[in-house]
Design a protein around this motif. Structure first.
Motif, PDB file in Angstrom:
ATOM      1  N   PHE A 187      -3.997 -30.054 -12.614  1.00  0.00           N
ATOM      2  CA  PHE A 187      -3.352 -28.783 -12.270  1.00  0.00           C
ATOM      3  C   PHE A 187      -2.406 -28.395 -13.393  1.00  0.00           C
ATOM      4  CE2 PHE A 187      -0.095 -26.461  -9.549  1.00  0.00           C
ATOM      5  CZ  PHE A 187      -0.880 -25.324  -9.390  1.00  0.00           C
ATOM      6  N   GLY A 188      -2.686 -27.246 -14.047  1.00  0.00           N
ATOM      7  CA  GLY A 188      -1.879 -26.870 -15.198  1.00  0.00           C
ATOM      8  C   GLY A 188      -1.846 -25.379 -15.431  1.00  0.00           C
ATOM      9  N   LEU A 189      -1.644 -24.996 -16.693  1.00  0.00           N
ATOM     10  CA  LEU A 189      -1.395 -23.608 -17.064  1.00  0.00           C
ATOM     11  C   LEU A 189      -2.477 -23.049 -17.985  1.00  0.00           C
ATOM     12  CD1 LEU A 189       2.412 -23.786 -17.957  1.00  0.00           C
ATOM     13  CD2 LEU A 189       1.433 -22.786 -15.877  1.00  0.00           C
ATOM     14  N   ASN A 190      -2.743 -21.777 -17.806  1.00  0.00           N
ATOM     15  CA  ASN A 190      -3.408 -20.954 -18.817  1.00  0.00           C
ATOM     16  C   ASN A 190      -2.296 -20.068 -19.379  1.00  0.00           C
ATOM     17  OD1 ASN A 190      -4.996 -19.329 -20.404  1.00  0.00           O
ATOM     18  ND2 ASN A 190      -6.067 -18.327 -18.708  1.00  0.00           N
ATOM     19  N   ILE A 191      -1.672 -20.502 -20.457  1.00  0.00           N
ATOM     20  CA  ILE A 191      -0.442 -19.857 -20.907  1.00  0.00           C
ATOM     21  C   ILE A 191      -0.746 -18.578 -21.676  1.00  0.00           C
ATOM     22  CG2 ILE A 191      -0.220 -21.141 -23.086  1.00  0.00           C
ATOM     23  CD1 ILE A 191       2.863 -21.291 -22.374  1.00  0.00           C
ATOM     24  N   ASP A 192       0.002 -17.523 -21.348  1.00  0.00           N
ATOM     25  CA  ASP A 192      -0.149 -16.218 -21.994  1.00  0.00           C
ATOM     26  C   ASP A 192       1.233 -15.778 -22.467  1.00  0.00           C
ATOM     27  OD1 ASP A 192      -0.297 -13.465 -22.571  1.00  0.00           O
ATOM     28  OD2 ASP A 192      -1.935 -13.167 -21.149  1.00  0.00           O
ATOM     29  N   PRO A 193       1.457 -15.734 -23.786  1.00  0.00           N
ATOM     30  CA  PRO A 193       2.794 -15.408 -24.283  1.00  0.00           C
ATOM     31  C   PRO A 193       3.225 -13.982 -24.015  1.00  0.00           C
ATOM     32  CG  PRO A 193       1.241 -15.470 -26.105  1.00  0.00           C
ATOM     33  CD  PRO A 193       0.509 -15.984 -24.891  1.00  0.00           C
ATOM     34  N   ASP A 209       7.996 -27.361 -23.731  1.00  0.00           N
ATOM     35  CA  ASP A 209       8.452 -27.925 -22.462  1.00  0.00           C
ATOM     36  C   ASP A 209       7.302 -28.266 -21.511  1.00  0.00           C
ATOM     37  OD1 ASP A 209      11.047 -27.745 -23.316  1.00  0.00           O
ATOM     38  OD2 ASP A 209      11.603 -26.064 -22.017  1.00  0.00           O
ATOM     39  N   PHE A 210       6.184 -27.539 -21.627  1.00  0.00           N
ATOM     40  CA  PHE A 210       5.073 -27.741 -20.686  1.00  0.00           C
ATOM     41  C   PHE A 210       3.793 -28.152 -21.413  1.00  0.00           C
ATOM     42  CE2 PHE A 210       8.159 -25.202 -18.484  1.00  0.00           C
ATOM     43  CZ  PHE A 210       8.158 -25.736 -17.208  1.00  0.00           C
ATOM     44  N   ALA A 211       3.968 -28.857 -22.508  1.00  0.00           N
ATOM     45  CA  ALA A 211       2.841 -29.216 -23.372  1.00  0.00           C
ATOM     46  C   ALA A 211       1.723 -29.914 -22.612  1.00  0.00           C
ATOM     47  CB  ALA A 211       3.332 -30.102 -24.515  1.00  0.00           C
ATOM     48  N   ASP A 212       2.075 -30.859 -21.735  1.00  0.00           N
ATOM     49  CA  ASP A 212       1.034 -31.638 -21.060  1.00  0.00           C
ATOM     50  C   ASP A 212       0.358 -30.861 -19.936  1.00  0.00           C
ATOM     51  OD1 ASP A 212       3.305 -31.639 -19.475  1.00  0.00           O
ATOM     52  OD2 ASP A 212       3.008 -33.680 -18.733  1.00  0.00           O
ATOM     53  N   ARG A 213       0.863 -29.662 -19.636  1.00  0.00           N
ATOM     54  CA  ARG A 213       0.264 -28.842 -18.582  1.00  0.00           C
ATOM     55  C   ARG A 213      -0.526 -27.654 -19.139  1.00  0.00           C
ATOM     56  NH1 ARG A 213       0.132 -31.141 -13.436  1.00  0.00           N
ATOM     57  NH2 ARG A 213       2.033 -32.376 -13.141  1.00  0.00           N
ATOM     58  N   ILE A 214      -0.586 -27.502 -20.442  1.00  0.00           N
ATOM     59  CA  ILE A 214      -1.311 -26.374 -21.024  1.00  0.00           C
ATOM     60  C   ILE A 214      -2.765 -26.761 -21.235  1.00  0.00           C
ATOM     61  CG2 ILE A 214      -1.492 -24.800 -22.989  1.00  0.00           C
ATOM     62  CD1 ILE A 214       1.543 -25.087 -23.347  1.00  0.00           C
ATOM     63  N   PHE A 215      -3.636 -26.194 -20.399  1.00  0.00           N
ATOM     64  CA  PHE A 215      -5.068 -26.481 -20.455  1.00  0.00           C
ATOM     65  C   PHE A 215      -5.844 -25.408 -21.216  1.00  0.00           C
ATOM     66  CE2 PHE A 215      -4.803 -28.608 -15.965  1.00  0.00           C
ATOM     67  CZ  PHE A 215      -4.085 -29.667 -16.512  1.00  0.00           C
ATOM     68  N   HIS A 216      -5.294 -24.201 -21.293  1.00  0.00           N
ATOM     69  CA  HIS A 216      -6.017 -23.044 -21.831  1.00  0.00           C
ATOM     70  C   HIS A 216      -4.954 -22.057 -22.283  1.00  0.00           C
ATOM     71  CE1 HIS A 216      -8.946 -19.613 -21.702  1.00  0.00           C
ATOM     72  NE2 HIS A 216      -9.874 -20.553 -21.752  1.00  0.00           N
ATOM     73  N   SER A 217      -5.305 -21.189 -23.215  1.00  0.00           N
ATOM     74  CA  SER A 217      -4.329 -20.192 -23.668  1.00  0.00           C
ATOM     75  C   SER A 217      -4.976 -18.826 -23.819  1.00  0.00           C
ATOM     76  CB  SER A 217      -3.718 -20.611 -25.015  1.00  0.00           C
ATOM     77  OG  SER A 217      -2.786 -19.635 -25.450  1.00  0.00           O
ATOM     78  N   LEU A 270      -7.933 -20.153 -28.144  1.00  0.00           N
ATOM     79  CA  LEU A 270      -7.150 -18.937 -27.948  1.00  0.00           C
ATOM     80  C   LEU A 270      -8.136 -17.885 -27.456  1.00  0.00           C
ATOM     81  CD1 LEU A 270      -4.662 -18.387 -30.923  1.00  0.00           C
ATOM     82  CD2 LEU A 270      -4.108 -18.802 -28.533  1.00  0.00           C
ATOM     83  N   SER A 271      -8.027 -17.520 -26.196  1.00  0.00           N
ATOM     84  CA  SER A 271      -8.985 -16.624 -25.559  1.00  0.00           C
ATOM     85  C   SER A 271      -8.400 -15.219 -25.479  1.00  0.00           C
ATOM     86  CB  SER A 271      -9.322 -17.142 -24.155  1.00  0.00           C
ATOM     87  OG  SER A 271     -10.278 -16.314 -23.520  1.00  0.00           O
ATOM     88  N   VAL A 272      -8.953 -14.303 -26.242  1.00  0.00           N
ATOM     89  CA  VAL A 272      -8.422 -12.941 -26.302  1.00  0.00           C
ATOM     90  C   VAL A 272      -8.666 -12.237 -24.966  1.00  0.00           C
ATOM     91  CG1 VAL A 272      -8.548 -10.697 -27.439  1.00  0.00           C
ATOM     92  CG2 VAL A 272      -8.778 -12.809 -28.788  1.00  0.00           C
ATOM     93  N   GLU A 273      -7.579 -11.794 -24.353  1.00  0.00           N
ATOM     94  CA  GLU A 273      -7.650 -11.025 -23.107  1.00  0.00           C
ATOM     95  C   GLU A 273      -7.352  -9.573 -23.461  1.00  0.00           C
ATOM     96  OE1 GLU A 273      -5.937 -11.102 -18.527  1.00  0.00           O
ATOM     97  OE2 GLU A 273      -4.723 -11.942 -20.140  1.00  0.00           O
ATOM     98  N   HIS A 274      -8.375  -8.770 -23.463  1.00  0.00           N
ATOM     99  CA  HIS A 274      -8.291  -7.375 -23.924  1.00  0.00           C
ATOM    100  C   HIS A 274      -7.889  -6.482 -22.749  1.00  0.00           C
ATOM    101  CE1 HIS A 274      -9.151  -3.495 -25.457  1.00  0.00           C
ATOM    102  NE2 HIS A 274     -10.183  -3.790 -26.228  1.00  0.00           N
TER     103      HIS A 274
END
Length: 302
Positions: A187-193, A209-217, A270-274
């Motif tokens: 259980f983690g994050l798909n981080i979007d800045p 801070d959440f390095a081990d929870r970042i699965f996707h960006s 790095l998945s571009v979300e348009h």
């Protein structure tokens, strides 16, 4: 780290059509939209089905990807998994479980989604509902060796989503509550800045801070329009002044964000979300948008 894209912006194309364009234009991975094929969700960039999990043909999907030399970064389904209407919530949670099943069958192992939220309830009540509803979903995924990556978008772009937005998981304090309640490793994050920009949250620090929870960006940018902020103020929760943009056209410092990801050992996509309104409405505009994103991000990836 590879360059990818979320297929939802190509709503009029088949998976093969998206894959052909992506491969020919420097993209390496697809985050594949998996909404129900009936197209019930009508908001922008939702309701798109590039893999129909109700009629999944594993061999056909693999053949399409192999033909174009691509791989899947994640299966994507972003509904309100804490919707206040019980029947609707059960419906979308049931479909999420089907997407998890499809991820297992395809050997993808990752599903991107939202936690959800009841926009009319205070935060503590939504956290309590999260603790009641979400452990079973995460366990279901874990039993199938699938990880769940929660995007940090507040889902508040218009007044029908005000005041609380439709996705709970928007801040580090809330992420801490989530991961304390569900410490499961899948259980983690798909981080979007981009969402962190208008919320005035340090996206570099969030990566560390959440390095081990970042699965996707996700790779989406954001512009804070000062005229809109002046007129509406922060109490509007971004309505009227937070403007989604393509990478390179907003206020994210992509070199710093990517540097932080590399520093913590993230090496997926790095998945571009348009979602840039200036580059939508025609196929040509959507494609131009993805080219702009590629030119911004590709020099940073290796």
């Amino acid at each position: 780290m590879k360059l990818g894209l979320l297929t939802a912006a190509f709503g009029d194309l088949t998976l093969d059509g998206v894959a052909a364009w992506a491969a020919a234009n420097g993209y390496e991975m697809l985050e594949v939209a998996c909404w129900p094929s009936g197209g019930g969700e009508k908001r922008r960039y939702a309701g798109v089905t590039h893999i129909d999990v109700d009629a999944l043909d594993v061999d056909a999907v693999h053949a399409t990807l192999e033909r174009h030399g691509l791989s899947i970064s994640s299966l994507a389904y972003y509904p309100n998994n804490l919707h206040p209407d019980d029947a609707h919530r059960e419906e979308v949670n049931a479909h999420l479980r089907k997407v998890i099943d499809a991820a297992q069958a395809l050997g993808v192992g990752l599903v991107g989604t939202f936690v959800g939220n009841d926009k009319d309830r205070p935060l503590p009540e939504n956290l309590e509902r999260f603790r009641q509803i979400w452990p079973a979903i995460v366990s279901y995924a874990g039993e199938r060796d699938v990880r769940v990556a929660i995007e940090n978008c507040p889902m508040i772009f218009s007044y029908d989503e005000w005041p609380g937005g439709n996705n709970l998981a928007w801040s580090p304090a809330i992420w801490d509550e989530m991961f304390t309640a569900i410490p499961d490793a899948n259980f983690g994050l798909n981080i979007d800045p981009s969402h962190l920009v208008w919320l005035m949250i340090d996206y570099e620090r969030a990566v560390y801070d959440f390095a081990d929870r970042i699965f996707h960006s996700h790779a989406k940018d954001l512009e804070v329009r000062p005229d809109g902020l002046y007129r509406h103020g922060t109490f509007s929760s971004g309505i009227g002044w937070q403007v989604p943009r393509l990478p390179g056209l907003g206020q994210v410092d992509w070199s710093r964000f990517v540097a932080a990801l590399y520093a913590v050992g993230y090496d997926h996509v790095l998945s571009v979300e348009h979602e840039d309104r200036r580059f939508e409405g025609t196929q040509e505009l959507v494609e131009r948008g993805f080219v702009i994103a590629r030119e911004t991000l590709k020099p940073l990836l290796a």
